[in-house]
Design a protein around this motif. Structure first.
Motif, PDB file in Angstrom:
ATOM      1  N   PHE A  32      37.320  41.582 -20.470  1.00  0.00           N
ATOM      2  CA  PHE A  32      37.634  40.432 -19.622  1.00  0.00           C
ATOM      3  C   PHE A  32      39.101  40.452 -19.210  1.00  0.00           C
ATOM      4  O   PHE A  32      39.445  40.188 -18.051  1.00  0.00           O
ATOM      5  CB  PHE A  32      37.314  39.132 -20.351  1.00  0.00           C
ATOM      6  N   ALA A  33      39.989  40.776 -20.174  1.00  0.00           N
ATOM      7  CA  ALA A  33      41.416  40.846 -19.860  1.00  0.00           C
ATOM      8  C   ALA A  33      41.705  41.962 -18.862  1.00  0.00           C
ATOM      9  O   ALA A  33      42.536  41.807 -17.958  1.00  0.00           O
ATOM     10  CB  ALA A  33      42.221  41.069 -21.139  1.00  0.00           C
ATOM     11  N   LEU A  93      40.602  40.729 -15.523  1.00  0.00           N
ATOM     12  CA  LEU A  93      41.549  39.715 -15.071  1.00  0.00           C
ATOM     13  C   LEU A  93      42.817  40.372 -14.532  1.00  0.00           C
ATOM     14  O   LEU A  93      43.327  40.005 -13.466  1.00  0.00           O
ATOM     15  CB  LEU A  93      41.893  38.768 -16.224  1.00  0.00           C
ATOM     16  N   PHE A  94      43.303  41.360 -15.255  1.00  0.00           N
ATOM     17  CA  PHE A  94      44.514  42.066 -14.830  1.00  0.00           C
ATOM     18  C   PHE A  94      44.295  42.773 -13.502  1.00  0.00           C
ATOM     19  O   PHE A  94      45.105  42.655 -12.575  1.00  0.00           O
ATOM     20  CB  PHE A  94      44.923  43.077 -15.904  1.00  0.00           C
ATOM     21  N   PHE A 125      34.350  36.231 -11.763  1.00  0.00           N
ATOM     22  CA  PHE A 125      35.224  35.817 -12.847  1.00  0.00           C
ATOM     23  C   PHE A 125      36.409  34.956 -12.424  1.00  0.00           C
ATOM     24  O   PHE A 125      36.655  33.909 -13.012  1.00  0.00           O
ATOM     25  CB  PHE A 125      35.747  37.061 -13.599  1.00  0.00           C
ATOM     26  N   LEU A 126      37.132  35.381 -11.414  1.00  0.00           N
ATOM     27  CA  LEU A 126      38.352  34.641 -11.088  1.00  0.00           C
ATOM     28  C   LEU A 126      38.047  33.514 -10.104  1.00  0.00           C
ATOM     29  O   LEU A 126      37.861  32.375 -10.509  1.00  0.00           O
ATOM     30  CB  LEU A 126      39.395  35.600 -10.515  1.00  0.00           C
ATOM     31  N   GLN A 176      42.026  32.830  -6.626  1.00  0.00           N
ATOM     32  CA  GLN A 176      43.075  33.399  -5.787  1.00  0.00           C
ATOM     33  C   GLN A 176      42.896  32.942  -4.344  1.00  0.00           C
ATOM     34  O   GLN A 176      41.771  32.894  -3.831  1.00  0.00           O
ATOM     35  CB  GLN A 176      43.056  34.928  -5.869  1.00  0.00           C
ATOM     36  N   SER A 188      44.086  42.861  -7.000  1.00  0.00           N
ATOM     37  CA  SER A 188      42.939  43.442  -6.296  1.00  0.00           C
ATOM     38  C   SER A 188      43.244  43.825  -4.856  1.00  0.00           C
ATOM     39  O   SER A 188      42.497  44.593  -4.250  1.00  0.00           O
ATOM     40  CB  SER A 188      41.754  42.464  -6.328  1.00  0.00           C
ATOM     41  N   VAL A 196      35.552  40.928  -9.891  1.00  0.00           N
ATOM     42  CA  VAL A 196      36.706  40.211 -10.437  1.00  0.00           C
ATOM     43  C   VAL A 196      36.964  38.872  -9.774  1.00  0.00           C
ATOM     44  O   VAL A 196      37.518  37.962 -10.400  1.00  0.00           O
ATOM     45  CB  VAL A 196      37.985  41.080 -10.367  1.00  0.00           C
ATOM     46  N   ASN A 197      36.606  38.723  -8.508  1.00  0.00           N
ATOM     47  CA  ASN A 197      36.868  37.457  -7.811  1.00  0.00           C
ATOM     48  C   ASN A 197      35.642  36.557  -7.756  1.00  0.00           C
ATOM     49  O   ASN A 197      35.689  35.399  -8.156  1.00  0.00           O
ATOM     50  CB  ASN A 197      37.379  37.723  -6.393  1.00  0.00           C
ATOM     51  N   GLY A 205      42.041  42.111 -11.323  1.00  0.00           N
ATOM     52  CA  GLY A 205      41.769  41.127 -10.286  1.00  0.00           C
ATOM     53  C   GLY A 205      43.026  40.527  -9.696  1.00  0.00           C
ATOM     54  O   GLY A 205      43.073  40.208  -8.508  1.00  0.00           O
ATOM     55  N   LEU A 206      44.052  40.365 -10.510  1.00  0.00           N
ATOM     56  CA  LEU A 206      45.301  39.795 -10.018  1.00  0.00           C
ATOM     57  C   LEU A 206      45.972  40.701  -8.999  1.00  0.00           C
ATOM     58  O   LEU A 206      46.767  40.246  -8.175  1.00  0.00           O
ATOM     59  CB  LEU A 206      46.251  39.533 -11.196  1.00  0.00           C
TER      60      LEU A 206
END
Length: 749
Positions: free
Chosen positions: A251-252, A255-256, A467-468, A471, A261, A463-464, A258-259
């Motif tokens: 997950f981390a 997340l990383f 999960f995220l 953004q 992406s 990722v978006n 995805g930030l």
């Protein structure tokens, strides 16, 4: 008992075989993910859409390389370890002898590797075969597979090293600290584990041999029925922590990534994104199975029903937006009365007169005594295959006609990738008009358009979208959520040199002045099946009959008029292209700001070839065309063979017979549209008195002696598929059609 039968029993009752049978018998939630992977790599699933090629020929930063295979190997290692841990937590207690051995999880995993080893063997074989078919040198294939196994084995090694270290630390402190801590803080978890262990004691799997850490078969040690719940529980408590650690790490990692992406370096291969997703799902499936066991299926069905209600009543409401228009504030009213007001006789007549001015400006560019041919370009949809083929076909067609093709073209229609490719070529013509150093026929644009557009979409989906989702993206002072639609547009923008990153309105003056042809996008409105016409020009005459009969059915909607209060002219042109190129489950349906919300789908749903729109335009302006031109040329750019051979009917299974009505319709959908369009072209001869010529450029892989298989319907193409598409323009049929086009469009002196 004979020696041979004794060996057979040892094999049957060995731990690897019993674990495999256990998975096949009861662990459907775990084994299904492996079955999906097997089906993909042997090309039994998603072949026509190119899904297997994402694994057999992965791209990273537009290159198939050691690195791209390395990343896929890393992702598969995460999936494998997730499978190991989940299996161990669910079924470890059924092999209680393993708890008394040193490093029980490692030994359990070794015995649980039959499926993994089988997959690696098949995957390796499939990669070799596929790459050889693509004429890749043996040394490169070795590099690719080396990259894959380096990624897979190094990640597996690091994770098992972590487990070994944590096992040591946990066992050191477990008896005095962790046991009491678990008693105090996680009584529910502990009670559940104790219950499962008690149940497992009575459900032990008969096992006589196992593979030890030295990879040799050994007899199962006899502990004479000794079964200490507390000691075994401590072993499994530790592996719950390992499961949580792996979940948190994945997950981390997501997340990383995805930030960042938006940065191509962080957009991992689509295959790796998919495997990371199912890694997370397999751990969730394991936890679900662990907690609810016999009730898991029932509770899963209830959860799906609950989720359905939450979505239905808007509690969970994921909408995908078109960038540039306003979603805050007033909404457009979408009803029959509103459609009638937007397409009234006065409006249609005004729009008709406006387009006539443009047509007259175009006609003024040719000698009075030499009326030109009017060209209508219709480009079929078909993902990136169609986008590359259309651009390739237009470059060659414009070249052989000495640039007369685009001079004499007045309208471009089509769907999906075809209209994107045609729109990009039109943009290159405009760029050349503004800057003569830009050559529209430069082959570098083919290379750009052929670049992967799928990795960022699938990665963003992971990722978006999943999960995220927090953004944001700012465009024209409006804020939107970054999703896979945004990822598609950004990659398309890179693949088209950033030339089409502009508003819809920015094309208006060039179309009005007849510098470039009109291009009408026509996505489908899911709500009622009407077309949505998107153009910088005012084209109400395309929506209903021009005679002003109020009883006529309004068959289409004009985007500009429907959303004028939502800044329709500010629509990002890339979003307009995306609306016309919605690929099921990949590029999502866009929702527009109306009451009720209007959902938009691919233009190919109503006409994948654009012929109906082109003939409609001709019908509206038929009188003017007859007086001011020497005839009409339909340039049909197809990404499929029109006259396909009739397939022989083969025997079908029960399931095939059950689904054959749906499969038959889907399989013949293109034929159905072809028949309808042929009827329109035939009827046109009755009301149009001028000359009509039809030129067809077809992508037909059967024309290539070496590459017979048709390129996949996808937003990503392999190097072999690109070669097939680019070489197809040189087929005898296409060369003959290009010669016809050249003769039809001889330059006016």
């Amino acid at each position: 008992m004979s020696k041979s039968s004794s060996w057979i029993k040892k094999i049957i009752y060995s731990m690897p075989v019993q674990l495999l049978l256990l998975h096949l018998r009861k662990n459907y939630g775990l084994i299904i993910y492996w079955l999906i992977l097997f089906a993909i790599v042997v090309k039994a699933f998603g072949r026509s859409m190119g899904i297997p090629y994402l694994f057999l020929d992965p791209e990273y930063q537009n290159e198939v390389s050691f690195t791209s295979f390395f990343i896929v190997g890393v992702s598969l290692a995460f999936f494998t370890v997730s499978f190991y841990i989940t299996s161990y937590i669910i079924d470890g207690p059924r092999f209680n002898f393993i708890a008394w051995l040193n490093r029980p999880f490692t030994r359990f995993s070794i015995n649980n590797s039959v499926v993994i080893f089988l997959f690696l063997i098949i995957y390796t074989y499939q990669v070799i075969i596929f790459q050889q078919e693509n004429y890749i040198e043996t040394n490169k294939i070795v590099v690719f597979l080396t990259g894959f196994y380096c990624g897979f084995l190094s990640t597996i090694g690091l994770m098992f090293l972590y487990f070994r270290v944590t096992n040591k630390d946990i066992f050191k402190y477990m008896v005095c600290k962790l046991d009491e801590k678990l008693k105090r803080k996680v009584k529910v978890t502990r009670a559940r584990a104790m219950s499962r262990l008690a149940s497992a004691k009575s459900q032990q799997i008969r096992t006589t041999t196992f593979i030890d850490s030295d990879f040799k078969f050994k007899e199962v040690p006899d502990y004479k029925g000794f079964y200490d719940k507390e000691t075994v529980l401590q072993v499994f408590d530790q592996n719950h922590l390992n499961l949580i650690s792996v979940e948190l790490f994945i997950f981390a990692l997501l997340l990383f990534l995805g930030l960042f992406s938006d940065i191509p370096m962080f957009q991992i291969p689509a295959a790796a994104s998919f495997v990371l997703l199912i890694s997370f799902l397999i751990m969730f499936t394991g936890a679900f199975e662990y907690w609810f066991r016999r009730w898991s299926l029932s509770i899963f069905i209830l959860a799906i029903i609950l989720l359905n209600f939450l979505i239905q009543f808007g509690v969970i409401n994921k909408q995908y937006q078109a960038f540039g228009i306003h979603y805050n504030g007033t909404k457009s009213i979408y009803n029959l009365d509103g459609l009638s007001l937007q397409s009234n006789p006065e409006t249609r007549t005004a729009d008709y007169e406006s387009t006539l001015l443009t047509l007259n400006k175009w006609r003024a560019g040719f000698p009075i005594d030499q009326p030109p041919k009017m060209v209508l370009i219709c480009a079929s949809g078909g993902g990136q295959r169609s986008m590359l083929w259309t651009l390739n076909a237009l470059q060659h067609a414009d070249s052989v006609t000495n640039r007369e093709l685009m001079n004499q073209t007045r309208l471009i229609t089509g769907a999906s990738g075809g209209v994107i490719g045609a729109g990009f070529f039109r943009e290159l013509i405009l760029r050349n008009y503004l800057d003569s150093t830009i050559n529209p026929q430069d082959t570098k644009f083919l290379q750009q358009v052929g670049q992967d557009n799928l990795n960022p979409i699938i990665f963003s989906l992971l990722v978006n979208d999943f999960f995220l989702g927090f953004q944001k993206y700012k465009y024209n002072d409006q804020v939107y959520v970054k999703d896979r639609g945004f990822a598609f547009e950004q990659q398309l923008n890179r693949n088209t040199s950033g030339f089409m990153d502009k508003s819809l309105f920015s094309y208006r003056k060039y179309e009005e002045e007849a510098i470039i042809p009109m291009l009408i996008l026509s996505p489908t409105v899911v709500n009622d099946g009407r077309k949505m016409y998107i153009s910088p020009m005012d084209i109400a005459y395309m929506t209903t009959s021009l005679n002003g009969d109020a009883t006529k059915f309004t068959k289409a909607i004009e985007f500009k008029k429907m959303f004028k209060d939502q800044a329709a002219d500010s629509l990002r042109y890339l979003s307009a292209l995306r609306m016309s190129a919605t690929f099921p489950y990949i590029t999502p349906n866009i929702t527009l700001p109306s009451i009720p919300p209007m959902e938009i789908m691919d233009a190919g749903l109503t006409d994948n070839y654009g012929v109906s729109d082109a003939t409609r335009f001709m019908y509206v302006f038929s009188d003017w065309i007859e007086r001011n031109t020497s005839g009409v040329v339909f340039l049909l750019i197809r990404d499929s063979q029109k006259m396909r051979p009739i397939e022989e009917k083969v025997s079908q299974s029960m399931f095939q017979k059950f689904f054959s009505p749906l499969q038959g319709f889907y399989k013949n959908f293109e034929n159905i549209q072809d028949f309808s369009n042929d009827d329109k072209l035939e009827q046109m001869k009755k009301w149009f008195k001028g000359n009509v010529n039809i030129v067809q450029l077809e992508y037909n892989s059967a024309n290539n002696e070496e590459i017979k298989e048709r390129a996949s319907l996808n937003w990503r193409l392999t190097s072999r598929e690109k070669e097939s598409i680019l070489e197809n323009i040189h087929s005898e049929k296409n060369k003959s059609e290009l010669d016809r086009l050249k003769n039809l469009l001889k330059p006016v002196n």
